[in-house]
Design a protein around this motif. Structure first.
Motif, PDB file in Angstrom:
ATOM      1  N   GLY A  59       6.079  -7.225   2.276  1.00 48.85           N
ATOM      2  CA  GLY A  59       6.462  -7.291   3.696  1.00 48.85           C
ATOM      3  C   GLY A  59       6.462  -8.736   4.186  1.00 48.85           C
ATOM      4  O   GLY A  59       5.661  -9.551   3.733  1.00 48.85           O
ATOM      5  N   VAL A  60       7.377  -9.028   5.105  1.00 44.60           N
ATOM      6  CA  VAL A  60       7.576 -10.412   5.527  1.00 44.60           C
ATOM      7  C   VAL A  60       6.332 -10.993   6.215  1.00 44.60           C
ATOM      8  O   VAL A  60       5.872 -12.094   5.894  1.00 44.60           O
ATOM      9  CB  VAL A  60       8.808 -10.533   6.451  1.00 44.60           C
ATOM     10  N   ASP A  61       5.760 -10.250   7.146  1.00 42.84           N
ATOM     11  CA  ASP A  61       4.636 -10.796   7.915  1.00 42.84           C
ATOM     12  C   ASP A  61       3.435 -11.101   7.030  1.00 42.84           C
ATOM     13  O   ASP A  61       2.803 -12.157   7.155  1.00 42.84           O
ATOM     14  CB  ASP A  61       4.225  -9.830   9.026  1.00 42.84           C
ATOM     15  N   THR A  62       3.120 -10.169   6.157  1.00 45.85           N
ATOM     16  CA  THR A  62       1.968 -10.374   5.275  1.00 45.85           C
ATOM     17  C   THR A  62       2.259 -11.503   4.283  1.00 45.85           C
ATOM     18  O   THR A  62       1.382 -12.317   3.980  1.00 45.85           O
ATOM     19  CB  THR A  62       1.614  -9.066   4.551  1.00 45.85           C
ATOM     20  N   THR A  63       3.497 -11.568   3.818  1.00 46.22           N
ATOM     21  CA  THR A  63       3.873 -12.655   2.910  1.00 46.22           C
ATOM     22  C   THR A  63       3.655 -14.006   3.589  1.00 46.22           C
ATOM     23  O   THR A  63       3.048 -14.917   3.015  1.00 46.22           O
ATOM     24  CB  THR A  63       5.362 -12.517   2.494  1.00 46.22           C
ATOM     25  N   GLY A 277       4.730  -1.421  -5.591  1.00 49.08           N
ATOM     26  CA  GLY A 277       3.314  -1.266  -5.272  1.00 49.08           C
ATOM     27  C   GLY A 277       2.759  -2.304  -4.306  1.00 49.08           C
ATOM     28  O   GLY A 277       1.686  -2.122  -3.727  1.00 49.08           O
ATOM     29  N   GLY A 278       3.519  -3.383  -4.097  1.00 53.18           N
ATOM     30  CA  GLY A 278       3.105  -4.406  -3.138  1.00 53.18           C
ATOM     31  C   GLY A 278       2.949  -3.847  -1.733  1.00 53.18           C
ATOM     32  O   GLY A 278       2.269  -4.436  -0.893  1.00 53.18           O
ATOM     33  N   VAL A 279       3.553  -2.697  -1.471  1.00 49.46           N
ATOM     34  CA  VAL A 279       3.440  -2.088  -0.138  1.00 49.46           C
ATOM     35  C   VAL A 279       1.982  -1.841   0.239  1.00 49.46           C
ATOM     36  O   VAL A 279       1.633  -1.893   1.414  1.00 49.46           O
ATOM     37  CB  VAL A 279       4.207  -0.738   0.007  1.00 49.46           C
ATOM     38  N   VAL A 280       1.168  -1.557  -0.753  1.00 52.69           N
ATOM     39  CA  VAL A 280      -0.243  -1.265  -0.462  1.00 52.69           C
ATOM     40  C   VAL A 280      -0.866  -2.457   0.272  1.00 52.69           C
ATOM     41  O   VAL A 280      -1.587  -2.299   1.260  1.00 52.69           O
ATOM     42  CB  VAL A 280      -1.020  -0.964  -1.769  1.00 52.69           C
ATOM     43  N   ILE A 281      -0.548  -3.657  -0.208  1.00 50.52           N
ATOM     44  CA  ILE A 281      -1.118  -4.878   0.381  1.00 50.52           C
ATOM     45  C   ILE A 281      -0.581  -5.084   1.795  1.00 50.52           C
ATOM     46  O   ILE A 281      -1.346  -5.310   2.746  1.00 50.52           O
ATOM     47  CB  ILE A 281      -0.780  -6.095  -0.507  1.00 50.52           C
ATOM     48  N   GLY A 282       0.734  -4.967   1.944  1.00 49.96           N
ATOM     49  CA  GLY A 282       1.354  -5.216   3.245  1.00 49.96           C
ATOM     50  C   GLY A 282       0.959  -4.181   4.285  1.00 49.96           C
ATOM     51  O   GLY A 282       0.633  -4.514   5.426  1.00 49.96           O
ATOM     52  N   ILE A 283       0.976  -2.920   3.898  1.00 49.66           N
ATOM     53  CA  ILE A 283       0.677  -1.853   4.864  1.00 49.66           C
ATOM     54  C   ILE A 283      -0.781  -1.931   5.302  1.00 49.66           C
ATOM     55  O   ILE A 283      -1.100  -1.797   6.483  1.00 49.66           O
ATOM     56  CB  ILE A 283       1.053  -0.474   4.276  1.00 49.66           C
ATOM     57  N   SER A 284      -1.650  -2.184   4.348  1.00 48.45           N
ATOM     58  CA  SER A 284      -3.069  -2.321   4.698  1.00 48.45           C
ATOM     59  C   SER A 284      -3.253  -3.471   5.693  1.00 48.45           C
ATOM     60  O   SER A 284      -3.972  -3.358   6.679  1.00 48.45           O
ATOM     61  CB  SER A 284      -3.869  -2.561   3.417  1.00 48.45           C
TER      62      SER A 284
END
Ligand SMILES: Nc1nc2c(ncn2[C@@H]2O[C@H](COP(=O)(O)OP(=O)(O)OP(=O)(O)O)[C@@H](O)[C@H]2O)c(=O)[nH]1
Ligand SMILES: [Mg+2]
Length: 318
Positions: A59-63, A277-284
């Motif tokens: 995700g852009v914001d978390t990145t 699977g990177g979604v886990v990091i961004g969504i959290s």
């Protein structure tokens, strides 16, 4: 640790490693290209890293958050070698996960005093709600808890049948009515029955169609309100199930559901077989709701309590 526990936890680790395989191999091959021919982390490397993270569904914001933190380290330490990038990324990602999963509890904790403990499961159709409920029921039953399921997805006859299949498989009672009946009434019956049976945990399945968002959200509110007639502080958990393989779509769903109802925990399914699977990091990071479970397959044991340490370990284990 007992031998049994050791064997069990190493099997669990293997499933997690396997489940994250696609995400990992895609991420690290991109990362390898991003730093190829570079020995120092400079602006170019950071630009490339940004692309790698975004294209891995973080995700852009978390990145941007991760890049900013690494930038700060680079400017502080002057020289940071690309060989250190793995370690740095690992630390930053572990840090982000810890901001949301603040405790080391790795399962939904069922308090002794709250009987029944009511978990309402929500999410759009096809994400894996019913499957997750079946796996959860199995998990809780193995912990010695008495579980009752409620088939409050009355939209399709097959939805009720699917939950029945899981109830039979796990051997736990299910409360259901006919297709088309009022979901709130099913939820009411389920709680009443659970109270009578002195059950520990109730898990309520709900319909997930979103073609009429307002209706769906109103329905969830009504289910909640009616359940409160039986047990006043219910539901104790609203577990939002998201399909990890849909990447950015999962972010969108999280946005909609958190706007409409108070979500207390997340389950991210189908991490096996996806590189997203990177979604886990961004969504959290974006929603500040703890990821409690991850789905790593279709089998009854393929639901893992999310452990941030193991997740990061598995992700960065080359
Ligand atoms: N590979 C994999 N498949 C999964 C996982 N979780 C669920 N599935 C599959 O996803 C499909 C949909 O799962 P369901 O549990 O029926 O989803 P649902 O949210 O209840 O769907 P509706 O009842 O239609 O709203 C099924 O084929 C499941 O076997 C997972 O962690 N990994
Ligand atoms: Mg279902």
């Amino acid at each position: 640790m007992s031998l049994f526990k050791k064997i069990f936890s190493s099997q669990k680790k293997e499933t997690l490693d396997k489940g994250l395989e696609k995400t990992k191999s895609s991420f690290f091959s991109k990362l390898g290209k991003a730093v190829a021919g570079k020995s120092k982390v400079d602006d170019d490397v950071l630009d490339n890293l940004e692309e790698v993270l975004v294209s891995s569904d973080v995700g852009v914001d978390t990145t941007l958050k991760i890049i900013k933190r690494i930038e700060a380290r680079v400017s502080r330490d002057k020289y940071v070698g690309t060989d250190e990038l793995n370690t740095i990324l690992r630390e930053e990602i572990a840090g982000l996960l810890s901001e949301t999963n603040t405790t080391d509890d790795i399962d939904l904790q069922i308090p002794k005093g709250k009987k029944p403990y009511v978990i309402m499961v929500v999410g759009v159709n096809g994400v894996g709600k019913t499957t997750t409920i079946g796996k959860l029921a199995y998990r809780f039953k193995n912990q010695g808890l008495k579980v009752v399921l409620g088939a409050a997805d009355t939209f399709r006859a097959a939805a009720i049948d699917q939950l029945q299949v899981w109830a039979d498989r796990v051997d736990v009672p299910i409360v259901k009515q006919q297709m088309g009946s009022d979901p709130a009434s099913v939820a009411f019956d389920t709680l009443s029955s659970a109270v009578k049976q002195d059950a520990d945990v109730v898990i309520i399945d709900t319909a997930g169609r979103l073609h009429n968002k307002v209706n769906l959200m109103n329905e969830l509110t009504k289910v909640k309100r009616v359940m409160q007639k039986v047990v006043d502080d219910t539901p104790h958990e609203v577990l939002l199930v998201l399909d990890g393989s849909t990447g950015q779509n999962a972010f969108e769903q999280a946005k909609q559901f958190t706007k409409a109802t108070e979500v207390t925990a997340l389950a991210i399914t189908k991490l096996d077989g996806t590189a997203k699977g990177g979604v886990v990091i961004g969504i959290s990071d974006q929603f500040k709701i703890p990821v409690k479970y991850i789905g790593v397959g279709e089998g009854i044991e393929d639901l893992q309590a999310f452990n941030k340490h193991e997740f990061v370990d598995s992700f960065f284990k080359i």
